[in-house]
Write a protein that holds these residues in place. Structure first.
Motif: not given
Length: 656
Positions: A615, A620-622, A626
C-alpha cells in the motif's frame, strides 16, 4: 468446601461462601432492648420453633431431608429429623431419625482436626508456633522465610494457594491416603504465613498429617480413640464410604427433591471434610467443646483453642474484624460470642454454631443442594440468625455512629478486588481474575461490596464505625480493612476469606479477552465468507502467493483458537458443575491449541507488513483499509497472547 470454584467464579457466588459466616459477624447497628420476654432454651420451645420453621423451608427449597441438634447448659436440648434420608420414587420415604441417620458434615470435620492438634499441644507433643516441618517426614516446599506453623494451618493463614482437583474424587475409586493427599502435587505458597486469610483444605489435611506422624498411627484410628469415643460420638466415622454395618443408616445425597441422587462423595484430604455423623453425635461433639466439659480438652486448652489465634501483629487492620480461633470461625451476634464452622460437599451442607459464653450450640445438616443453588445457604443463615435472635437477643442500647472519616475512607477502598483464596500457578488464575469483586461508594458515606448481599441478592450498605472498620447499616456484619502506607492491603470478609486489590495486569483481562475474542472470531468468520463471495462473483484473489500462505496459516491458527475455546469451555463447565475431575489430556490439549493460536501473531504480523509495503508503494483506499484490518487482527492476537500468559492458560503446572 469443594464448591469453591462455583462460589468464587460466579459473581454472586462468593456471598454464598461467606454470607453464612458473616451473619455471625461482629455487631453493627445495635437493636434496642426487646420488650418481649426471651423464651427459655427448652426442648418444648425449641421443638415448636424448629417445627414451625424448617418443614416449610425444606419444601420451598426442595431439600429432601435435614437433621438438627441443639444443646444448652451442659445437656442435649433437642435432636430433630425432617424429611427423608432417601427420596424414593414410589413415595415410600425413609424418614430422618436424628439418633441414627448419618449425614455428612463436610468441613465441620476440620474442627476435629483442630481438637486433635490441641490434645497434642496439651500433652506437650507439639507446639502451635513451632515450624511444622519439625513434625513431617517430607520436605514442605515454601516460598517465604517465615516458617509455616500449626497455628497458621489451623487459621487458614499458611499462605497456600487453593486446589480444586481431587477434593471430591471418583466415587468408584478409593480415596487417596492422607500422606498422598499432602505430598502429591501440593499447592504452591503464594502468601507469607500468618498474614493473609485464605481458606485451605490442604492446610487442614497437613495439620492432620502432623497428628498422624506424631502419634505414630493412622489419623482415623487416633480420632476414633481420642475424640469420637470419649465424646460419646458412637456413630461418627471417617470411613469413605461408611462401613457395611452403617450403610442402612447413611443418608443419600441429592441435587434436589425429585432430582438425581449424588453418589457418596470421596473427600480428600479426608480430615478436612469426610466425617459422617448423626445429630446425636454432633450434640455430643458440641457439648464436649463447651465450657464445663473435660471430655476432650482441659479448660485451659479449650480456652486457648477458642480465643482469637492471630493478633494485629500478624493480621494488621484485619484483626479489628472477626478472627479465626484454632479451627473455629470467630464472631458474634447480638453481643454474644459465637464460634462456628460450615461444611459443603456437593449434596450435603452443614453448619455448627457454638455459644461458649452461653453454653449453647446448634447444628444442622441438609442432604440436598436444593432447586436454587444458594437454597441451603439461605436456610442455614436463617436458622443461625433466628436461633440467636430468639434465644440470645441483643440487649445493648448503644448504636454505632459513622466516623468523621467515613466518606474519605470509602473513596480510598472503592475499587476492584480478587479473593485471596485462589490459584496462581495454573490455568485457574484466569478463572479467578475474571471473578472480580467490586467495592462501590454508595449514598452518603456508605460502601457496598458485590459479594455481600441480602436475601434478595442486593449488595448491603456498610458504614465506617471505627477507622477502617465498616458495619452493615441496620445489620450486624462487620468488615475490617488493612490499610497500610496509603494502600489497601486486604479487606476481611470473614475470618478465613479476604479480598485483595486486583492487580492492574489482571484487571484488564476481561476487556482484553472480550475485545480480542471478538476481533479474532470475526476474522475467522470473515475468511470463509470472503472466499465464498469471490467464488460467487468469480473474482480472482489479488493476493500474492506469500500472502495466501500467510492468510491460510493465520486461518489455521484461528481454527486452533476455536477448538481451544471449545475445550476450555468443557473444562470450565466441569469446574462449575458436579462433573468428574478434568483429565490431564484435555487440559494439555487445550493448552497446545491455545499456544498454536497465540503463535498466529507471527503470520498476522508478516501479513500486515506485506500489505503495508504494497500500500505504501501503491496507495489506494482499499489497500489502506486492508492494512488497518490486518493491524486490528495483529492487535487481536497480541491481546490473546496477553490473556493466555497473564491468565495462566499456558502455565506448565496443571495441578489445579
Amino acid at each position: 468446601m469443594h464448591l469453591l470454584v462455583r462460589r468464587l467464579v460466579r459473581t454472586g457466588a462468593l456471598a454464598m461462601a461467606v454470607g453464612l459466616f458473616l451473619s455471625l459477624g461482629a455487631a453493627g447497628a445495635h437493636a434496642a432492648p426487646r420488650a418481649v420476654e426471651t423464651p427459655e432454651l427448652t426442648r418444648e420451645d425449641v421443638n415448636a420453633w424448629l417445627d414451625g420453621m424448617l418443614p416449610s423451608l425444606l419444601e420451598r427449597e426442595a431439600i429432601v431431608g435435614a437433621t438438627v441438634a441443639v444443646v444448652g447448659d451442659g445437656g442435649v436440648v433437642t435432636e430433630r429429623g425432617y424429611g427423608a434420608v432417601e427420596d424414593a420414587s414410589d413415595g415410600e420415604q425413609v424418614p430422618v431419625v436424628p439418633e441414627e441417620s448419618l449425614f455428612r458434615i463436610g468441613s465441620i470435620s476440620k474442627l476435629v482436626t483442630a481438637t486433635a492438634v490441641m490434645q497434642l499441644v496439651e500433652r506437650d507433643l507439639v507446639d502451635l508456633d513451632a515450624p511444622v516441618g519439625e513434625y513431617l517426614d517430607f520436605s514442605l516446599e515454601t516460598r517465604f522465610a517465615t516458617p509455616v506453623t500449626l497455628r497458621h494451618l489451623l487459621t487458614h493463614t499458611a499462605g497456600f494457594e487453593d486446589k480444586v482437583a481431587g477434593v471430591i474424587g471418583d466415587p468408584t475409586a478409593a480415596a487417596p491416603s492422607l500422606r498422598e493427599a499432602v505430598t502429591v502435587d501440593p499447592p504452591e505458597q503464594i502468601f507469607e504465613p500468618g498474614t493473609t486469610p485464605a481458606y485451605s483444605n490442604y492446610s487442614n489435611g497437613l495439620a492432620a498429617y502432623v497428628v498422624e506422624q506424631v502419634v505414630g498411627e493412622p489419623y482415623a484410628k487416633y480420632v476414633q480413640r481420642e475424640i469420637f469415643d470419649p465424646a460419646g460420638m458412637s456413630n461418627a466415622t471417617l470411613d469413605q464410604p461408611v462401613a457395611a454395618s452403617q450403610q442402612e443408616n447413611m443418608s443419600h445425597g441429592y441435587a434436589y427433591a425429585g432430582g438425581d441422587e449424588i453418589p457418596f462423595e470421596m473427600n480428600s484430604p479426608a480430615p478436612a471434610g469426610a466425617i459422617s455423623a448423626t445429630a446425636s453425635d454432633m450434640s455430643a461433639f458440641m457439648l464436649a467443646l463447651l465450657p464445663g466439659s473435660t471430655a476432650l480438652l482441659q479448660p485451659a486448652s479449650l480456652d486457648e483453642m477458642q480465643a482469637p489465634a492471630l493478633s494485629e501483629e500478624q493480621l494488621g487492620g484485619l484483626a479489628a474484624g472477626p478472627r479465626m480461633a484454632v479451627g473455629f470461625f470467630g464472631g458474634d451476634r447480638n453481643g454474644h460470642r459465637i464460634l462456628s464452622h460450615g461444611g459443603d460437599l456437593t449434596a450435603f451442607h452443614a453448619q455448627l454454631d457454638l455459644y461458649p459464653d452461653d453454653r449453647a450450640g446448634i447444628y444442622i445438616s441438609l442432604n440436598s443442594t436444593g432447586i436454587r443453588g444458594d437454597g441451603t445457604t439461605a436456610i442455614r443463615d436463617m436458622l443461625s440468625r433466628a436461633f440467636s435472635d430468639r434465644y440470645f437477643p441483643d440487649e445493648r442500647d448503644d448504636a454505632s455512629a459513622a466516623t468523621e472519616t467515613a466518606g474519605e475512607h470509602a473513596d480510598a477502598i472503592a475499587g476492584a478486588y480478587q479473593v485471596a483464596r485462589r490459584s496462581e500457578s495454573t490455568f485457574m488464575r484466569l478463572f479467578f481474575a475474571l471473578s472480580e469483586v467490586d467495592v462501590v461508594r454508595g449514598g452518603g458515606s456508605t460502601v457496598s461490596i458485590s459479594a455481600l448481599t441480602d436475601a434478595s441478592g442486593a449488595p448491603v450498605d456498610l458504614i465506617e464505625v471505627e477507622p477502617w472498620v465498616w458495619e452493615e447499616v441496620e445489620g450486624q456484619r462487620r468488615v475490617a480493612v488493612d490499610y497500610e502506607n496509603g494502600e489497601v492491603r486486604a479487606i476481611g470478609l470473614n475470618p478465613a476469606f479476604a479480598l485483595q486489590p486486583m492487580p492492574a495486569t489482571s484487571a484488564v483481562l476481561p476487556m482484553f479477552a472480550g475485545v480480542s475474542g471478538a476481533i479474532l472470531l470475526l476474522t475467522l468468520l470473515a475468511g470463509p465468507l470472503m472466499w465464498l463471495l469471490r467464488r460467487w462473483y468469480q473474482q480472482p484473489s489479488q493476493a500474492t502467493r506469500s500472502e495466501s500462505v500467510l492468510s491460510w496459516t493465520r486461518f489455521a491458527c484461528l481454527l486452533a483458537l476455536a477448538c481451544a475455546g471449545v475445550l476450555w469451555g468443557v473444562i470450565a463447565s466441569a469446574l462449575l458443575s458436579d462433573a468428574p475431575p478434568v483429565s490431564e489430556a484435555l487440559i494439555r490439549g487445550a493448552q497446545v491449541l491455545t499456544l498454536v493460536a497465540v503463535l498466529g501473531v507471527v503470520p498476522a504480523v508478516l501479513l500486515a507488513v506485506i500489505r503495508g509495503r504494497r500500500t505504501w508503494n501503491e496507495p489506494s483506499r482499499r489497500g489502506w483499509l486492508r492494512c488497518i484490518a490486518a493491524l486490528i487482527v495483529v492487535a487481536g492476537f497480541i491481546g490473546l497472547g496477553y490473556v493466555a500468559v497473564i491468565g495462566g492458560l499456558l502455565a506448565p503446572s496443571i495441578s489445579y
